[in-house]
Design an enzyme around this catalytic site. Structure first.
Site, short mmCIF file in Angstrom:
data_model
loop_
_atom_site.label_atom_id
_atom_site.label_comp_id
_atom_site.label_asym_id
_atom_site.label_seq_id
_atom_site.Cartn_x
_atom_site.Cartn_y
_atom_site.Cartn_z
N VAL A 1 -17.15 1.90 -4.34
CA VAL A 1 -17.56 0.62 -3.75
C VAL A 1 -19.03 0.66 -3.33
CG1 VAL A 1 -17.13 -1.03 -1.89
CG2 VAL A 1 -15.21 0.16 -2.96
N GLY A 2 -19.38 1.68 -2.55
CA GLY A 2 -20.73 1.74 -1.98
C GLY A 2 -21.82 1.83 -3.05
N LYS B 1 0.87 -1.18 0.00
CA LYS B 1 0.00 0.00 0.00
C LYS B 1 0.90 1.22 0.00
CE LYS B 1 -4.42 0.96 0.30
NZ LYS B 1 -5.47 0.14 -0.33
N GLY C 1 -19.25 5.88 -2.62
CA GLY C 1 -18.25 6.08 -3.67
C GLY C 1 -18.26 4.90 -4.60
N GLY D 1 -20.82 5.16 2.95
CA GLY D 1 -19.90 5.54 1.86
C GLY D 1 -20.56 5.28 0.54
#
Ligand code: NAD
Length: 374
Positions: free
Chosen positions: A186-187, A82, A184, A182
């Site tokens: 993903v959500g 990451k 975005g 969320g």
């Protein structure tokens, strides 16, 4: 080792990793970044390049470890890493391009790290990095990439995970009430794919606010607000609630798809659901996982449920197509969710422990085959 101003670089180590923690600085363009390469036993590490002002080294390490486990659980030929570029992702585009190109050059010698899009970066940013160093995943389609967020690779995987997990709590997706924190990449996509399978979105939050409607929220109307740069809390209809209250909204499936540590010891007992499917990375603390387990809430861990993006990235890296990516996501996440929940049930243990065992046993087998590149 540690001083007041510089964290101890060895504070995060265990037998798995990290293999490298690299601090990068290019003062002429204001670049300050960190890369944590956790483990490369399976191959070069894939992991998001995040742009945010406020991520700690510890958080970066936890996110890298989640990638190691995710990639190992999915049997990908990639380790976990990451990176964080410390900056405001909303800066002007020209400045952002300069910073990301500088970041690309700074990571050029880190051949075992393949960056992908993450919070604050996107496929365009990956295009810039690829242009500089020929190494990135999540590229624009025009460059042969699989646009992960556009097709909703991770959200699709979250929905698959929820579909497989639902019977474990005696639930059918048909009519299931879903809350998503969320809205975005993903959500939004998790909401859409779950709706296609008969579920109903009854609560959603973004950073600016939250909205609930037990009769169901219109996902397209929410997406339109998002495209217009507005908050989901500006939705017409429903009831505005505070972000902190979202955790207590009655539902069947609660999906964290925003920031780490959304579920903690101080709020997790307020959950009023049967199933948590983790779309975000590290959205629940260890204490929260244990409390959910004690209360009978089944929680599918992040590195099982949200692997859709990295599975698609690995398919892209290997030269595969979008349909191939969807097929791999469905197969791998479906199988891993089932195995995790079956083993957790047999062992009488929290799913996160069963999943960690599953991933680490695969990882250890790969590590045994290497000399010291772990
Ligand atoms: P995004 O930036 O597209 O969306 C994040 C959403 O969360 C936004 O709607 C934002 O307003 C909201 N948000 C931020 N802070 C919040 C808060 N305190 N309360 C409520 N909402 C808040 O990011 P994304 O790509 O959807 O990623 C979301 C999470 O999923 C991150 O943890 C990310 O690391 C993880 N993840 C993403 C992918 C992917 O493919 N995009 C893959 C795996 C994991």
């Amino acid at each position: 080792m540690a001083t007041d101003s510089f964290p101890d670089p060895f504070a995060f180590g265990d037998e798995i990793g990290p293999s490298k923690i690299v601090y990068l600085q290019t003062p002429s363009v204001g670049l300050r970044a960190i890369v944590v390469i956790d483990n490369v036993a399976a191959g070069p590490a894939i992991g998001g390049a995040r742009m945010a002002p406020d991520v700690s080294v510890n958080e970066c390490f936890r996110l890298a470890r989640a990638m190691t486990l995710k990639n190992a659980a999915c049997g990908l030929r990639h380790g976990g890493a990451k990176s964080v570029i410390f900056a405001d992702p909303l800066m002007p585009r020209a400045e952002k391009e300069q910073l990301i190109r500088a970041f690309a050059n700074a990571i050029a010698p880190l051949h075992e790290y393949i960056p992908g899009p993450d919070m604050g970066t996107d496929e365009t940013a990956m295009g810039w990095i690829h242009d500089e160093i020929g190494r990135a995943v999540g590229l624009p389609a025009e460059m042969g990439g699989i646009p992960l967020d556009f097709i909703g690779a991770t959200g699709f995987g979250v929905a698959i995970s929820a579909a497989v997990a639902a019977p474990f709590v005696g639930l059918s997706l048909q009519g299931a009430r879903v809350v998503v924190q969320g809205f975005g990449a993903v959500g939004e996509h998790a909401s859409r794919y779950l709706e296609k399978r008969g579920a109903r979105l009854v609560g959603v939050a973004d950073i600016a606010g939250a909205i609930v409607d037990a009769d169901g929220l219109n996902i397209e109307a929410l997406a339109q607000l998002k495209r217009a740069g507005k908050s989901v809390s500006e939705y017409r209809g429903g009831r505005v609630i505070s972000n902190e209250s979202l955790v207590a909204v009655p539902c069947d499936i609660w999906i964290p798809a925003a920031r780490p540590d959304a579920l903690r010891a101080d709020n997790v007992a307020r959950l009023d659901c049967r199933l948590v499917v983790q779309g975000a990375n590290v959205p629940a603390t260890r204490e929260a996982e244990l409390i959910m387990f004690e209360r009978g809430v089944v929680s599918v861990p992040d590195f099982i449920a949200n692997a859709g993006g990295v599975v698609a990235a690995a398919v892209e890296y290997a030269g595969g197509s979008i349909p191939a990516a969807f097929a791999e996501i469905e197969e791998k996440i479906g199988l891993n969710t089932r195995m995790t929940l079956e083993r957790a049930r047999e062992a009488g243990a929290p799913p996160v422990d069963a999943a960690t065992k599953l991933a680490t046993s695969r990882l250890r087998r790969m590590m045994e085959l290497r000399r010291w590149r772990v």
